[in-house]
Design an enzyme around this catalytic site. Structure first.
Site, PDB file in Angstrom:
ATOM      1  N   CYS A   1       2.666   8.380   1.749  1.00  0.00           N
ATOM      2  CA  CYS A   1       3.209   7.641   2.378  1.00  0.00           C
ATOM      3  C   CYS A   1       3.937   6.211   1.820  1.00  0.00           C
ATOM      4  CB  CYS A   1       2.321   7.188   3.491  1.00  0.00           C
ATOM      5  SG  CYS A   1       2.563   6.333   4.366  1.00  0.00           S
TER       6      CYS A   1
ATOM      7  N   CYS B   1       6.055  -7.280   7.099  1.00  0.00           N
ATOM      8  CA  CYS B   1       6.608  -6.754   8.767  1.00  0.00           C
ATOM      9  C   CYS B   1       7.385  -7.452   8.919  1.00  0.00           C
ATOM     10  CB  CYS B   1       6.462  -5.190   9.216  1.00  0.00           C
ATOM     11  SG  CYS B   1       7.247  -4.173   9.908  1.00  0.00           S
TER      12      CYS B   1
ATOM     13  N   GLU C   1       1.257  -1.292   0.335  1.00  0.00           N
ATOM     14  CA  GLU C   1       0.068  -0.188  -0.345  1.00  0.00           C
ATOM     15  C   GLU C   1       0.942   1.341  -0.305  1.00  0.00           C
ATOM     16  OE1 GLU C   1      -2.372  -0.024   3.654  1.00  0.00           O
ATOM     17  OE2 GLU C   1      -3.475  -2.414   3.140  1.00  0.00           O
TER      18      GLU C   1
END
Ligand code: SAH
Length: 364
Positions: A112, A119, A99
């Protein structure tokens, strides 16, 4: 990788300016072609070598073969009701997705970007870490997030340019250090996207060696540190990274970062009801940070359905901010931009992954 004969292709968007220069020289072209091509790609944002009209025709054709350009692929796009936030789900060549979120502020557009697929850090309240780390993003995949958002902004927002960048999407940027730094240097280049280092922030969960290394890069970036708790017991209960780099070590490293770069560190603090939001937590936090060059960003938690955590009432958030301010610690409450469009870290991707999983299980 010579022109002519059998070739393996190269990814030009994953090259630094120096690497690109060596690439051109390695195929017998003058090194200055590198900056010409990169300026077309990032300054003019053309999507085909054919449009790079100051390159010889033959070279354009050879580049298309040796270093084919793949346009960024936006699998899904969500615009918030106010139109101030757009979230992009970016498709990657290996069937993964990440994203990126474009936000419109009164000072301009900020993007962003994600730095990893998934992760490894496994913070208890975060959607990005739920499936663990899938892989690092390449520099080119981060560049593609910039390109997609820049084109979209140019079209939908009257040619507004993306003027600031935060590496705060999925992933831990300091664990994909080299690619992230290469990406940031490219984004900063004045003939490309031209975003000043002071308008670029890196957010880390607190990888101390990475923070110290970053301090020495000579780039006055904003360092955002996800602190989320004022003491090791609370922090370790929600962030595994605290076992390796406890608060005192982390805050000391941030102090060094501020001293070396002259940049004030931002501490992110997601307020979670009943976990880290009491007046005692605020008082302890002020004790930890008082006298350091910093700013605290308070974020009411974006609830993630897979986790048990909820956000406190807004009066609790305000009381927490006042408690810090009255003790001389600068604190602001972050304006919420993502709610309603799955903009909390990783939620759009998670929805996509689970939908894809369901489709694979039941293709009819
Ligand atoms: N790994 C980096 C950057 C990605 S996360 C880091 O940890 O900083 C970006 C920010 O969003 C971090 O401050 C993270 O702690 C925060 N965050 C993650 N999940 C959240 C949630 N559900 N609500 C509010 N903030 C969240």
């Amino acid at each position: 990788m010579r022109f002519g004969g059998m070739i393996s292709t190269v990814d030009i968007k994953s090259m630094s300016r120096e690497e690109c220069r060596s690439f051109f020289e390695s195929v017998g072209e003058p090194g200055y072609r590198a900056d010409q091509v990169l300026e077309w790609l990032y300054g003019q944002r053309v999507s085909s070598y054919e449009d790079m009209t100051n390159l010889p025709r033959l070279l354009r054709a050879k580049l298309a073969e040796v270093a084919p350009l793949r346009s960024p692929e936006v699998l899904a796009q969500r615009v918030s009701p106010s139109g101030d936030t757009v979230k992009y789900l970016m498709g990657l060549t290996d069937d993964n997705a990440v994203e990126a979120v474009l936000m419109r502020h009164d000072y301009g557009l900020s993007l962003c970007v994600s730095s990893q697929v998934g992760c490894p850090m496994g913070c208890a309240f975060c959607a990005s870490g739920i499936g663990g780390l899938v892989r690092d993003l390449t520099c080119g995949e981060m560049i593609d997030q910039m390109l997609a958002a820049s084109s979209d902004a140019a079209e939908r927002l009257d040619g507004m340019r993306v003027s600031s960048l935060v590496v705060m999407g999925s992933g831990e940027p300091l664990l994909n250090y080299d690619n992230v730094i290469k990406f940031i240097r490219l984004v900063n280049w004045d003939r490309g996207f031209g975003i000043g280092y002071r308008h670029i922030a890196i957010s880390t969960c607190g990888i101390v060696p990475g923070i110290l290394r970053l301090a020495g890069e000579g780039m006055p970036l904003t360092l955002s540190v996800s602190l989320h708790a004022p003491d090791d017991v609370t922090r370790s209960s929600i962030m595994k990274v605290n076992a390796a780099y406890p608060i005192s070590t982390l805050v000391k490293a941030c102090g060094q970062y501020a001293q070396i770069t002259g940049r004030r560190v931002t501490y992110e603090y997601a307020l979670i009801a009943g976990v880290n939001d009491s007046p005692a937590h605020a008082e302890r936090l002020a004790g930890v940070l008082r006298g350091t060059l910093c700013h605290v960003n308070l974020i009411p938690l974006n609830p993630v359905p897979e986790t048990p955590y909820v956000r406190p009432a807004s009066c609790v958030v305000e009381a927490f901010a006042s408690a810090l301010q009255s003790r001389g610690v600068e604190a602001t409450i972050r304006r919420e931009m993502g709610c309603g469009i799955d903009a909390a870290c990783g939620q759009l991707r998670r929805r996509w992954v689970s939908r894809r999983g369901a489709e694979e299980a039941d293709p009819g």
